[in-house]
Each structure stands twice: as C-alpha cells, then as structure tokens.
Design an enzyme around this catalytic site. Structure first.
Site, PDB file in Angstrom:
ATOM      1  N   LYS A 165     -13.664   1.862  -3.861  1.00 30.10           N
ATOM      2  CA  LYS A 165     -14.704   2.239  -2.891  1.00 30.10           C
ATOM      3  C   LYS A 165     -15.820   3.030  -3.573  1.00 30.10           C
ATOM      4  O   LYS A 165     -17.006   2.798  -3.336  1.00 30.10           O
ATOM      5  CB  LYS A 165     -14.097   3.094  -1.767  1.00 30.10           C
ATOM      6  CG  LYS A 165     -13.163   2.368  -0.825  1.00 30.10           C
ATOM      7  CD  LYS A 165     -12.676   3.354   0.234  1.00 30.10           C
ATOM      8  CE  LYS A 165     -11.666   2.734   1.163  1.00 30.10           C
ATOM      9  NZ  LYS A 165     -11.177   3.710   2.161  1.00 30.10           N
ATOM     10  N   HIS A 183       6.534 -27.067   2.865  1.00 30.36           N
ATOM     11  CA  HIS A 183       5.736 -28.141   2.271  1.00 30.36           C
ATOM     12  C   HIS A 183       4.645 -27.580   1.363  1.00 30.36           C
ATOM     13  O   HIS A 183       3.691 -28.288   1.036  1.00 30.36           O
ATOM     14  CB  HIS A 183       5.132 -29.008   3.379  1.00 30.36           C
ATOM     15  CG  HIS A 183       6.172 -29.677   4.217  1.00 30.36           C
ATOM     16  ND1 HIS A 183       6.690 -30.918   3.922  1.00 30.36           N
ATOM     17  CD2 HIS A 183       6.830 -29.253   5.333  1.00 30.36           C
ATOM     18  CE1 HIS A 183       7.603 -31.237   4.819  1.00 30.36           C
ATOM     19  NE2 HIS A 183       7.712 -30.245   5.685  1.00 30.36           N
ATOM     20  N   GLU A 202       0.836  -1.200   0.000  1.00 25.74           N
ATOM     21  CA  GLU A 202       0.000   0.000   0.000  1.00 25.74           C
ATOM     22  C   GLU A 202       0.873   1.253   0.000  1.00 25.74           C
ATOM     23  O   GLU A 202       0.503   2.284  -0.568  1.00 25.74           O
ATOM     24  CB  GLU A 202      -0.942  -0.010   1.207  1.00 25.74           C
ATOM     25  CG  GLU A 202      -2.121   0.940   1.060  1.00 25.74           C
ATOM     26  CD  GLU A 202      -3.208   0.692   2.096  1.00 25.74           C
ATOM     27  OE1 GLU A 202      -4.174  -0.027   1.798  1.00 25.74           O
ATOM     28  OE2 GLU A 202      -3.082   1.212   3.221  1.00 25.74           O
TER      29      GLU A 202
END
Length: 549
Positions: free
Chosen positions: A514, A386, A355
């Site tokens: 937004k 793994h 960000e």
C-alpha cells in the site's frame, strides 16, 4: 500465551520419530487393519454435520502425539484468552472478539471495564430496524421509490465474507438485488452502475478504517455518479451508509451520523462479516435468518470452548493440517464445496487462512525455521474434477483436501444431487485408495486387449492413492449450519497459529505494498518522485508513461 516454537517441544520430537515409521504406510492398509477406523476418526456435530477425518494418513498413535502437541503448547489457555478479551493481537495491542458478535447467551464480556455486549446488542438492533425498513419498502430513496438494489463497496474481509455468505444463502434471499464492488479497477464499479437506478439503490461503504484506498476510491466515484443524477447533496442521507470504526472519516465523506453502523477495533477485518460489515447479508436474507446464522456460529464457539481436545473439531483439523505441512512437506490445502451456492467459500478462507497465518516471525520476534500457513485454494465440485484433480490423483505433490457437501440440496432437480454426491463420495475414495497395478492389469485383461497394448498403457493408468482428505457432510446449507461451518474454519485457523507460535490477527505484509503504491501514484499523477526505483520498476514506469505523452 506460551510463546514457544512448536519444534522445540517433546511432542514435535515424538511426531518426527513417529513420522519416519508411518510415512510410507498406505491408507489401504490403515483401513484394512482397523474395521472401526471410520467410527474412531469421525465426529457428528449436533446431528447436522459429520466430520470424517478417517481418510488421513494418521494412526491412533499419530493422534495421541498430535493431541499432546496441543496440550504441550496449551491451546486451551489460548482459547480462554481469546474468549476473555485478552489482547492476544499483541502487535496492534488489540483484543480479538469476533465471538462477541455472535454471543447469543448474552454472557457479559468485559473490555476496558465495560460490558461490550451492550454495544453489540445495540448495533444488532439498529441493523435489524434498518434492514426491516428496507426489505418492507419503508425506506425510500430521494424520489420516494422503495429500495431494490444494494451495493456493498469494500475489499478483503469487508467484501469476501459478506459476498460469500450472500451467495451461499441465496435460497433464503428476498427481492433485493445485491451487488459487491471491491476492485479498484474502474471496470468493477462501472459494470455495476450500468445495472442500477440511483433512485432505488443504497450504497454500503464497508471499511473499518474508512481509509482503505480501493474502497474510498470506489465510494467517491459512486457518490459522484449518484450526485450527477440527484443534483442535491442532502439526498446522500437516503442512499449512503458507512460500516466503519472511523466515525470522523465517514462524516467527512458526507455520511449522515445516523447512517453509520459502528465497527470496533477488536473485530479483525477477515472476521467482520459477523459485524456491521454483514449488513448486506442481513439485507439479503432478513434479520431472522441472520440471527440463525449467528446462532450456528455461537454453537460452534461453545463446542470449541467447552469440548475436550480429543473431540474438539477445530483443534483436530488444525493438528492434522500441521501434520501435513510440517512433516509430509505439503505446501497447499484445497477446499472443495460440492454445492454451487458455496462457490466463494474457498476464496473466503484463502484470505482468512493465508492472511492470518502467512507469517515467518514468531511471537518472540524471531524468524521461524518451520512451515506456517499453507496455501489455500479450491473450486466447487464437480467443476474442479475437470480442471485440476488430475494433478492431485497422479501428480508428484501431496495435497490434503477438504470435501464439503450437503445431504439435501436446495434444488433437487431430477437426479442431479444424487449424481453430485456420488462424485463427492467417489473422489475421496479414489484419492485415498487409488487404483493399483494389479487391479488395472486385471481389468485390462478382461477387456481383451492384446499384451503389447496392456504393457504400453498400464503405467499411465495407475493412481497411487494415499492422498488425504477430510469429508464434511452437512444435512443442508442453512443459515445455522453455514454459521457453524464458518466458525469451525475460523477456530481451526486460530489453533494453527497458536501452536505455530505466530500472531494470527495482524497483516503487516499487506501494508508495505500500500505504501509503495501511494509513492508510485504520486509520481505518476503529479510527477513527485520520492525515491529512486530499482531498474525493473523504473523500466515498467517509463514504459507506462511513454503512452501518456
């Protein structure tokens, strides 16, 4: 601030020429040719933390050119500007002063002709008094019960940071049950509400602006749930608290003025865990441990501010990161904490780094023609071994990695920690030095395999190595050491952004989604269509609406 693109500097040209010479040199050769390599390329911080950067594809000459880059872009001036309260967040006309929240010397920091340390200390005292009352059972709910549950409602920095620290410092946790709700998906809040009793629960609404849709939507739903049981608006005073810079919106929500813990616009959301947004941390580990957490961060702040370029840990790590993204062409960096309590550390710095430095416009408002922030990812060891280490060992991409581990575990169960730390050491060794064709051939011959089998399997067992890593060994994950480690990464991100000539403290890319989301919500909810949508979005909306008939 020096607003110069770093690829226009002499240091960049020197690094570019130098890269051509060393790009194919193997770490095996770098270590073989210099027996003092570890000593030269490692730093110990306060006898608590070792930073080993010797397994990087750098030489003495590389480091000289990288340090010249930091000097030519005048990083030290940038540091002084930030610490002095200069408005280095130019696009929002704000100072960047999260360092003030952990200024343990109480050095005056003047902003708009006021010493902001007076307000910082007053807030800390308020947080201290409240947290002690809750922890000691003196703060009662609406039926007179002591508090057992704390629900933090926030998103981004108001969630990722506090949640990460609360988990990392779980060994210091008291009796309070901590819950974090961030996602606007109703499932997140619903599952938490199933576990708690309204009579002994407090809600912390953490939102700098008190307008963040996810947070306010969750807060209203939590409030509705609570009032269903209490049946009395006045009972909110015992159970709802705001951590916000927007006093007016918090009051309109129904929060008592005394229950508002202040935030300032000079604290960025992704650095807010040091502020009132860290109240859940204080409630979890107590004020004394929270103070030690601040102390550790302050110690790293002092190191960052006062230490010369060559021994400055955040500056060195930032330069090495830029070396890989802009010369080797690496696109990602991985963070692997070998400590299960630190399982959210990578996610937190994924937000903090991406960000901050996920930008493509320089400080002059021009499009950039070089790489800026890397993609950050990671999981705790040994789980990652793994899952995805295979690609790092034998894939086609260069992925610089940070390995972090404590010398002492909080849970030294039998020989578990020794096995964990053995994996830590082994992985950085394997990534650096690999396994050559000759060594594999020798082992296969010793195993008495026939020639055909050896010829068939040999190419697949080769690990090329030469994958760079930083190793950070910490004596123990304590509040102090965690504070220092977080501050180290914060300052690394700042230096990267400063050298790359970008503004690291805004996030305008987040805002567009937004805005579009609100337009679409209005269309879905009350059939107000403000604009025409592209064919794909229109098709998706129509498919969704076909089920709503």
């Amino acid at each position: 601030m020096k607003n110069i693109n770093f690829n226009n500097t002499q240091s960049y040209q020197d690094l570019k020429n130098h890269f051509r010479k060393i790009k194919n040199i193997h770490l095996r050769d770098l270590f073989a040719s210099d027996l003092n390599r570890f000593k030269k390329f490692s730093i110990i911080f306060e006898n608590e933390m070792l930073i080993d950067f010797s397994k990087n594809r750098i030489t003495d000459e590389t480091l000289i050119y990288l340090l010249n880059l930091a000097k030519e872009t005048d990083v030290k001036s940038g540091i002084k500007l930030m610490f002095s309260g200069a408005k280095i967040n130019k696009t929002e006309n704000r100072s960047v002063l999260h360092i003030a929240l952990r200024n343990r010397t109480n050095r005056p920091i003047i902003l708009n002709n006021c010493n902001i340390m007076l307000e910082v200390n007053a807030l800390l005292e308020k947080m201290k008094n409240f947290s002690k009352m809750v922890i000691h059972g003196e703060w009662k709910g609406y039926t007179g019960k002591s508090i057992s549950n704390v629900v933090n409602i926030g998103i981004g920095g108001s969630d990722l940071g506090p949640y990460m620290v609360t988990e990392a410092l779980r060994p210091y946790k008291n009796h309070l049950n901590m819950y974090y709700v961030s996602n606007i998906d109703g499932t997140h809040l619903t599952e938490v509400l199933k576990k708690i009793n309204p009579e002994n629960t407090i809600f912390l609404i953490a939102s700098k602006t008190f307008t963040t849709d996810e947070t306010i939507t969750n807060a209203h739903s939590a409030k509705k749930w609570f009032l269903h049981y209490s049946q009395d608006q006045s009972t909110l005073d015992k159970h709802f608290f705001a951590l916000s810079a927007n006093i007016k919106n918090a009051l309109n929500f129904g929060i008592n003025i005394n229950n508002i813990f202040k935030f300032w616009d000079w604290v960025g959301g992704r650095f807010s865990l040091w502020s009132s947004a860290g109240l859940s941390i204080m409630l979890s580990i107590g004020f004394d441990n929270f103070e030690k957490f601040l102390d550790g961060a302050h110690a790293m702040d002092n190191h960052f501010y006062h230490t010369n370029y060559k021994e400055n840990i955040p500056i060195l790590l930032a330069l090495i990161s830029i070396w890989y993204t802009n010369f080797f062409g690496s696109e990602t960096e991985a963070i692997f904490p070998y400590d299960q309590y630190m399982h959210r550390f990578s996610a937190y710095f994924q937000q903090s780094n991406m960000e901050s430095n996920g930008k493509s416009i320089n400080r002059n408002g021009q499009r950039i023609n070089y790489q800026t922030g890397p993609i950050i990812w990671g999981e705790p060891g040994t789980n990652g071994q793994h899952a995805f280490y295979q690609l790092i060992h034998q894939g086609t991409r260069l992925i610089p990695c940070d390995f972090i581990a404590p010398v002492f575990s909080h849970n030294d169960l039998n020989n578990h920690h020794m096995k964990l730390i053995s994996n830590f050491f082994a992985q950085t060794q394997a990534l650096a030095f690999g396994q050559s064709r000759d060594s594999i051939l020798h082992r296969l011959i010793l195993s008495k395999k026939n020639q055909d089998d050896i010829k068939r399997i040999l190419p697949f067992k080769i690990c090329k190595g030469n994958q760079p890593t930083n190793s950070i060994l910490i004596r123990k994950i304590t509040p102090y050491n965690l504070g220092a480690l977080i501050a180290l990464y914060e300052h690394k991100i700042f230096v990267q952004g400063y050298i790359l000539n970008i503004f690291s403290f805004d996030q305008w890319g987040v805002e567009l989604g937004k805005e579009l989301s609100q337009n679409i919500y209005n269309y879905l909810n009350i059939n107000i269509k403000n604009k025409s949508y592209d064919a794909s979005t229109e098709g998706l909306i129509n498919f969704y609406k076909s089920f709503m008939i």
